[in-house]
Design an enzyme around this catalytic site. Structure first.
Site, PDB file in Angstrom:
ATOM      1  N   HIS A 239      47.921  35.159  39.734  1.00  0.00           N
ATOM      2  CA  HIS A 239      48.999  35.595  40.607  1.00  0.00           C
ATOM      3  C   HIS A 239      48.482  35.614  42.047  1.00  0.00           C
ATOM      4  CE1 HIS A 239      47.516  39.779  41.079  1.00  0.00           C
ATOM      5  NE2 HIS A 239      47.261  39.778  39.771  1.00  0.00           N
TER       6      HIS A 239
ATOM      7  N   CYS B 191      42.562  40.032  36.672  1.00  0.00           N
ATOM      8  CA  CYS B 191      43.274  38.769  36.901  1.00  0.00           C
ATOM      9  C   CYS B 191      42.513  37.864  37.870  1.00  0.00           C
ATOM     10  CB  CYS B 191      44.666  39.051  37.454  1.00  0.00           C
ATOM     11  SG  CYS B 191      45.738  39.924  36.293  1.00  0.00           S
TER      12      CYS B 191
END
Length: 508
Positions: free
Chosen positions: A149, A161
């Site tokens: 992201h 992430c």
């Protein structure tokens, strides 16, 4: 296909390398082919999948699939639908289940409860691509919600992430292709091979100061099986750092046995290396050239542990060879040692009988008029090892991208080395494994023949069970009770749909 998708094979892999700057250890680079941008990863550093825990903030090491993405249409408009990679519009409300006690752990849940916050308009998550980690066979508490992201403006560390700048998201999306994987590793890890010229085999050998057996551990005989290389590289680092010590003998690691197939993330380069394994005076393909380097390595060792994985569901298992015999097919004199090694691995299922069953299948094909078949098509690494005076086991460490596959490969290798006396380890009492013998093949008569499902490796069947259907409507029926192994849903005519196994009393 756009110009971005031409070039080397490594454009089919998203490469993430972390650790360039000791002052900001979460920073790294993300590359697709020649395109490279800064990225940030987890505040907990990089961790092996088996060491990752829910909430630790770590990013997992390894190669994981990318299956689809979600985007905010109010930010990116409708064009994302026309990209090669599969993107769907992000729903108004959804969440990823991060509670290890939930049956939906590490799953996307669409939520209609209006009390939940609207998930559009969140700049960090305007575009997300889930990373296929801990989702093939979910390990509760093993880590969830690992995505691509957008990064924060200061590129601060994440909860695990992988993030890039918001203004790079659209270009990132355009460069993704169906079937892509992400390869996450420290910056000093061995780089993935990126061309058809990457054919050198790298071995790492440790010599004990006391006499003992010569053992070789191999991975990636098939290039789409990453568990072996990951486990082997972990072990190499442990020996180099001194965390493990070789007590005796000689230990050789060959992390990537088929570099071309591994670079392509395919089972083979030109053909299956684990069939027709022999040296060639005039090599005709990639696997011939690999065999010319591999066969002398195998001959120079006494014991082989060959790490693999498989495509279907099922429990991990190991294959071992015949009883001692002087017969023409596979003469052998190390059955006791090989059985003891197989039992010491700690796996729930052990399998034998491959070469006789393969010979039966050849005879069936010849009766159907297939010509040019050779008994050598059943010879892989362990069969070659037995033929040159050694012994070995093939270990199937679960599904190819199963999150705990590298840990299974690591554990069985450690168990085997402890058993052989090369390293120290605790004595472990293990229950007797289930043992089955491969007995017969079921061949496809037509490409339209099909099994009823993708049978799990070692799945139990009963006499009379309907396993599938022939093209003309006839049922494919189990002739006896036992198990199914090496199953495919379909196969070319006169090729194996699956093999049938019987229970065996080998290994006490």
């Amino acid at each position: 296909m756009s110009q971005h998708h031409h070039g080397t094979l490594m454009q089919n892999v998203v490469i993430v390398r972390v650790g360039h700057d000791p002052a900001r250890p979460h920073m790294g680079t993300l590359s697709i082919g020649e395109w490279t941008v800064p990225c940030a990863t987890g505040r907990g550093g990089l961790r092996w999948p088996t060491e990752k825990r829910e909430g630790d903030g770590a990013t997992p090491i390894g190669r994981f699939p990318l299956r689809y993405g979600m985007y905010d249409p109010e930010v990116f408009g409708p064009d994302m639908r026309g990209l090669a990679f599969s993107f769907i519009e992000k729903p108004d409300t959804y969440y990823w289940e991060e509670d290890p006690a939930s049956p939906f752990y590490n799953r996307l849940v669409f939520e209609t409860d209006i009390a939940r916050p609207k998930r559009r308009g969140q700049r960090l998550f305007d575009l997300i691509v889930p990373i296929g980690f801990n989702d093939a066979e979910v390990r509760a508490g093993g880590g969830s919600a690992i995505f691509f992201h957008a990064a924060r403006e200061d590129f601060s560390a994440t909860a695990g992430c992988v993030v890039i700048a918001h203004d790079q998201l659209a270009e990132f999306a355009r460069r993704l292709l169906p079937g892509m994987h992400i390869d996450i590793a420290p910056v000093d890890a061995a780089p993935p091979h990126d061309s058809d010229d990457a054919r050198a085999l790298e071995t790492v050998t440790f010599h004990g100061l006391e006499r003992g057996p010569r053992v070789i551990v191999t991975g990636a005989v098939h290039g789409n099986e990453p568990s072996g290389p990951m486990a082997i590289r972990r072990l190499i680092e442990e020996f180099r750092s001194g965390r493990r010590r070789l007590l005796r003998g000689r230990l050789t690691f060959l992390p990537v046995t088929n570099p071309l197939a591994f670079a392509r993330n395919t089972r083979s380069g030109d053909r299956n290396l684990n069939r027709l394994l022999a040296e060639s005076a005039i090599p005709q393909d990639n696997e011939d050239r690999v065999a010319n380097a591999l066969c002398p390595l195998l001959r120079d060792n006494d014991v082989l542990i060959d790490l693999h994985s498989f495509g279907s569901e099922g429990e991990p298992f190991a294959c071992f060879g015949p009883s001692n015999n002087d017969g023409p097919l596979e003469p052998f004199r190390h059955a006791a040692e090989e059985e003891a090694l197989a039992a010491a691995l700690g796996l729930p299922l052990l399998v034998h009988g491959w070469l006789p069953a393969h010979q039966k299948a050849i005879a069936m094909k010849e009766r159907e008029g297939v010509i040019g078949l050779s008994p050598l098509t059943g010879v892989g690494t362990t069969e070659y090892m037995r033929a040159v005076g050694g012994y070995g086991v093939t270990v199937e460490c679960g599904q190819h991208l199963q999150a705990d596959g590298p840990a299974i490969a690591y554990d069985v290798t450690v168990n085997g080395l402890v058993h052989l006396g090369l390293i120290a380890g605790p004595a472990v009492t293990r229950p007797r494994p289930r043992v089955i013998e491969i007995a017969d093949a079921i061949l496809a008569e037509s490409p339209a023949d099909r099994l009823s499902r993708r049978f799990a490796a070692g799945e139990v069947i009963r006499e009379g069970d309907v396993l599938g259907t022939r093209a003309d409507g006839r049922a494919i029926v189990a002739p006896y009770g036992g198990a199914v192994i090496f199953a495919s849903v379909t196969a070319p005519a006169n090729s194996e749909l699956c093999f049938l196994c019987r229970d065996s009393n080998r290994i006490s």
